[in-house]
Design a protein around this motif. Sequence first.
Motif, PDB file in Angstrom:
ATOM      1  N   ARG A  46      38.313   8.914  32.945  1.00  0.00           N
ATOM      2  CA  ARG A  46      39.455   8.338  33.195  1.00  0.00           C
ATOM      3  C   ARG A  46      40.139   9.752  34.789  1.00  0.00           C
ATOM      4  O   ARG A  46      40.696   9.556  35.391  1.00  0.00           O
ATOM      5  CB  ARG A  46      40.875   8.368  32.596  1.00  0.00           C
ATOM      6  N   THR A  47      40.376  10.961  33.713  1.00  0.00           N
ATOM      7  CA  THR A  47      40.428  12.098  34.525  1.00  0.00           C
ATOM      8  C   THR A  47      39.266  12.284  36.083  1.00  0.00           C
ATOM      9  O   THR A  47      39.015  12.159  36.136  1.00  0.00           O
ATOM     10  CB  THR A  47      40.891  13.181  33.811  1.00  0.00           C
ATOM     11  N   ARG A  48      40.499  12.016  37.279  1.00  0.00           N
ATOM     12  CA  ARG A  48      39.884  11.915  38.428  1.00  0.00           C
ATOM     13  C   ARG A  48      39.973  14.234  38.937  1.00  0.00           C
ATOM     14  O   ARG A  48      41.470  14.243  38.720  1.00  0.00           O
ATOM     15  CB  ARG A  48      39.975  11.337  39.771  1.00  0.00           C
ATOM     16  N   PRO A  49      39.036  14.703  39.299  1.00  0.00           N
ATOM     17  CA  PRO A  49      39.131  15.387  40.295  1.00  0.00           C
ATOM     18  C   PRO A  49      40.533  15.122  41.533  1.00  0.00           C
ATOM     19  O   PRO A  49      40.652  15.135  42.426  1.00  0.00           O
ATOM     20  CB  PRO A  49      37.638  15.285  41.051  1.00  0.00           C
ATOM     21  N   THR A  50      41.238  16.104  41.404  1.00  0.00           N
ATOM     22  CA  THR A  50      42.548  16.181  41.698  1.00  0.00           C
ATOM     23  C   THR A  50      42.883  17.687  42.571  1.00  0.00           C
ATOM     24  O   THR A  50      43.154  17.832  41.575  1.00  0.00           O
ATOM     25  CB  THR A  50      43.314  15.265  41.412  1.00  0.00           C
ATOM     26  N   CYS A  51      43.692  17.753  43.837  1.00  0.00           N
ATOM     27  CA  CYS A  51      44.083  18.506  43.502  1.00  0.00           C
ATOM     28  C   CYS A  51      46.064  18.630  44.802  1.00  0.00           C
ATOM     29  O   CYS A  51      45.736  17.456  45.082  1.00  0.00           O
ATOM     30  CB  CYS A  51      43.577  18.950  45.368  1.00  0.00           C
ATOM     31  N   TRP A  52      46.498  19.151  44.383  1.00  0.00           N
ATOM     32  CA  TRP A  52      47.602  18.903  44.368  1.00  0.00           C
ATOM     33  C   TRP A  52      48.684  20.436  45.064  1.00  0.00           C
ATOM     34  O   TRP A  52      48.687  21.736  44.391  1.00  0.00           O
ATOM     35  CB  TRP A  52      49.154  19.169  43.591  1.00  0.00           C
ATOM     36  N   VAL A 105      42.599  22.858  33.935  1.00  0.00           N
ATOM     37  CA  VAL A 105      43.480  22.672  35.472  1.00  0.00           C
ATOM     38  C   VAL A 105      43.288  24.314  35.623  1.00  0.00           C
ATOM     39  O   VAL A 105      43.222  25.400  34.909  1.00  0.00           O
ATOM     40  CB  VAL A 105      44.906  22.619  34.743  1.00  0.00           C
ATOM     41  N   PHE A 106      43.191  24.356  36.903  1.00  0.00           N
ATOM     42  CA  PHE A 106      42.947  25.930  37.773  1.00  0.00           C
ATOM     43  C   PHE A 106      43.881  25.698  39.018  1.00  0.00           C
ATOM     44  O   PHE A 106      44.500  25.515  39.379  1.00  0.00           O
ATOM     45  CB  PHE A 106      42.116  25.884  38.921  1.00  0.00           C
ATOM     46  N   HIS A 107      44.963  27.121  38.320  1.00  0.00           N
ATOM     47  CA  HIS A 107      46.120  27.674  39.202  1.00  0.00           C
ATOM     48  C   HIS A 107      46.004  28.507  40.179  1.00  0.00           C
ATOM     49  O   HIS A 107      46.212  29.651  39.883  1.00  0.00           O
ATOM     50  CB  HIS A 107      47.508  27.202  38.808  1.00  0.00           C
ATOM     51  N   LEU A 108      45.202  28.786  41.656  1.00  0.00           N
ATOM     52  CA  LEU A 108      45.465  29.753  42.240  1.00  0.00           C
ATOM     53  C   LEU A 108      46.911  30.702  42.395  1.00  0.00           C
ATOM     54  O   LEU A 108      47.801  30.014  42.973  1.00  0.00           O
ATOM     55  CB  LEU A 108      44.565  29.722  43.767  1.00  0.00           C
ATOM     56  N   ILE A 109      46.590  32.116  41.908  1.00  0.00           N
ATOM     57  CA  ILE A 109      47.936  33.438  41.495  1.00  0.00           C
ATOM     58  C   ILE A 109      47.577  33.951  43.209  1.00  0.00           C
ATOM     59  O   ILE A 109      48.658  33.519  43.768  1.00  0.00           O
ATOM     60  CB  ILE A 109      47.862  33.254  40.019  1.00  0.00           C
ATOM     61  N   GLY A 155      42.248  33.683  47.369  1.00  0.00           N
ATOM     62  CA  GLY A 155      41.549  32.062  48.137  1.00  0.00           C
ATOM     63  C   GLY A 155      39.952  31.477  47.464  1.00  0.00           C
ATOM     64  O   GLY A 155      39.550  32.188  46.790  1.00  0.00           O
ATOM     65  N   ALA A 156      40.299  30.416  46.825  1.00  0.00           N
ATOM     66  CA  ALA A 156      38.776  30.240  46.522  1.00  0.00           C
ATOM     67  C   ALA A 156      38.297  28.774  46.058  1.00  0.00           C
ATOM     68  O   ALA A 156      39.526  27.862  46.974  1.00  0.00           O
ATOM     69  CB  ALA A 156      39.260  30.424  44.586  1.00  0.00           C
ATOM     70  N   THR A 206      35.122  19.249  46.545  1.00  0.00           N
ATOM     71  CA  THR A 206      35.400  20.393  46.980  1.00  0.00           C
ATOM     72  C   THR A 206      36.652  20.539  47.198  1.00  0.00           C
ATOM     73  O   THR A 206      37.051  20.007  47.925  1.00  0.00           O
ATOM     74  CB  THR A 206      34.258  21.304  47.706  1.00  0.00           C
ATOM     75  N   PHE A 207      36.936  21.572  45.967  1.00  0.00           N
ATOM     76  CA  PHE A 207      38.698  21.320  46.988  1.00  0.00           C
ATOM     77  C   PHE A 207      39.224  23.385  47.254  1.00  0.00           C
ATOM     78  O   PHE A 207      38.697  24.081  46.594  1.00  0.00           O
ATOM     79  CB  PHE A 207      39.945  21.345  46.431  1.00  0.00           C
ATOM     80  N   SER A 208      39.515  23.422  48.407  1.00  0.00           N
ATOM     81  CA  SER A 208      40.310  24.418  49.076  1.00  0.00           C
ATOM     82  C   SER A 208      41.342  25.026  48.614  1.00  0.00           C
ATOM     83  O   SER A 208      42.506  24.688  48.916  1.00  0.00           O
ATOM     84  CB  SER A 208      39.314  24.710  50.129  1.00  0.00           C
ATOM     85  N   LEU A 209      41.244  26.188  47.617  1.00  0.00           N
ATOM     86  CA  LEU A 209      42.902  26.624  47.068  1.00  0.00           C
ATOM     87  C   LEU A 209      43.155  27.816  47.093  1.00  0.00           C
ATOM     88  O   LEU A 209      42.509  28.881  47.256  1.00  0.00           O
ATOM     89  CB  LEU A 209      42.505  27.123  45.384  1.00  0.00           C
ATOM     90  N   ALA A 210      44.691  26.966  48.350  1.00  0.00           N
ATOM     91  CA  ALA A 210      45.506  28.147  48.860  1.00  0.00           C
ATOM     92  C   ALA A 210      46.138  28.816  47.000  1.00  0.00           C
ATOM     93  O   ALA A 210      46.489  28.075  45.549  1.00  0.00           O
ATOM     94  CB  ALA A 210      46.054  27.887  50.196  1.00  0.00           C
ATOM     95  N   PRO A 211      47.192  29.976  48.158  1.00  0.00           N
ATOM     96  CA  PRO A 211      47.927  30.375  46.116  1.00  0.00           C
ATOM     97  C   PRO A 211      49.153  29.664  45.924  1.00  0.00           C
ATOM     98  O   PRO A 211      49.243  28.983  47.093  1.00  0.00           O
ATOM     99  CB  PRO A 211      48.344  31.816  47.026  1.00  0.00           C
ATOM    100  N   ALA A 212      49.124  29.421  44.887  1.00  0.00           N
ATOM    101  CA  ALA A 212      49.705  28.564  44.505  1.00  0.00           C
ATOM    102  C   ALA A 212      49.658  27.236  44.356  1.00  0.00           C
ATOM    103  O   ALA A 212      49.843  25.844  43.827  1.00  0.00           O
ATOM    104  CB  ALA A 212      51.744  28.246  44.817  1.00  0.00           C
ATOM    105  N   ASP A 213      48.604  26.744  44.754  1.00  0.00           N
ATOM    106  CA  ASP A 213      47.778  25.146  44.619  1.00  0.00           C
ATOM    107  C   ASP A 213      47.455  24.938  43.106  1.00  0.00           C
ATOM    108  O   ASP A 213      46.844  25.815  42.395  1.00  0.00           O
ATOM    109  CB  ASP A 213      46.624  24.483  46.010  1.00  0.00           C
TER     110      ASP A 213
END
Length: 346
Positions: free
Chosen positions: A42-48, A281-285, A288-289, A297-304
Amino acid sequence: MQALGTLEDLPETYRKALTAQNLVPLWPSLRAVLPPGKPTLRTRPTCWEYKALRPLLLEAGELTPIEKAERRVLVLANPGHGLEKMQASACMYLGMQLLMPNEWAPSHKHTPNAVRMIVEGEGAYTTVDGEKCPMSRGDLILTPTGLWHEHGHDGNAPVVWLDVLDLPLVYYTETSYVTEGKAQAVTGTMNERAYAHGGVLPAPMFSRGSDRRYPMLRYPWVDARAALVAQAQAHPEAEAVQVAYVNPETGGDCQNILGFSALMLRPGESLRLPVRSPAMVFHLIEGGASVDIDGTTFSLAPADTCCAPGYTPVTLKNLSASEPSFIFIADETPLHRKLGVYEVRA
Ligand code: 1HN
């Protein structure tokens, strides 16, 4: 695989007779509860994105006084589970919490385990089991099951942190509840300094170490970051540069159900993670990743922050060719190991 009989195959009178006795035939649902080869995810790849979330969280600070919220949190909910379930994955809850200067979130203790990853701001603290834990960007603070905790803020700008709890699991097991308390007396602060030097532990004569189940409650980012940088320098050939947040007395997971680690992506590095059963769960400290989750594909900026279901290929990429990136990871590994369902697939 053999197709099985359906509910509609059965006479309606028979179905009604079953229902009247609180009985259900298994075979029409067997393939749904036991799918072949791989679980139904049920878990979907999701980015906040923090950029989108932050103004809404600050607006909550204006709309709802802390007394009316107790904990002023916007929950990072996975649409695959239904937003109202407040789940990031089967067993992980995520929330971004805001505390404004001079606010206080009162003392309580509960059965779910929580950790906080500090995202923004200075001057706030959490008092856990009498230990005052200052909050700075990237610090990890534990509030394990049953320990009193409250939050205060002596600084002059908003403080935000990411809460990670095993609430969905504890709720599902019908063991989730809270006890309210009164303000704690502070009995210590920065107790984690006793564990700040690798390989040497407090060892008072005749007793080895602490009798506390959770001897270390605060993991300063300066220390975790320094450990990652040192590891990268000492082992340039290493496949991955990663540290685990552990109980320093036992070397085991720092909490019972969820596992926590920090990973450094070297400049330009691309890292294909092993396909494993736990959701992550991935949280960018810092840096950029990109996070590729089986083609999303999600592009993470700091705090994403983003999450990936279990049993799914994940590739992390540092988007910078010159600077490292640092990622905080939470996952369900300790739980899967305890349940005996932990799997690594190639
Ligand atoms: C909780 O106790 C906190 O203490 C934050 O800050 C979020 C979400 C669900 C249940 C308890 C806190 C929470 C929570």
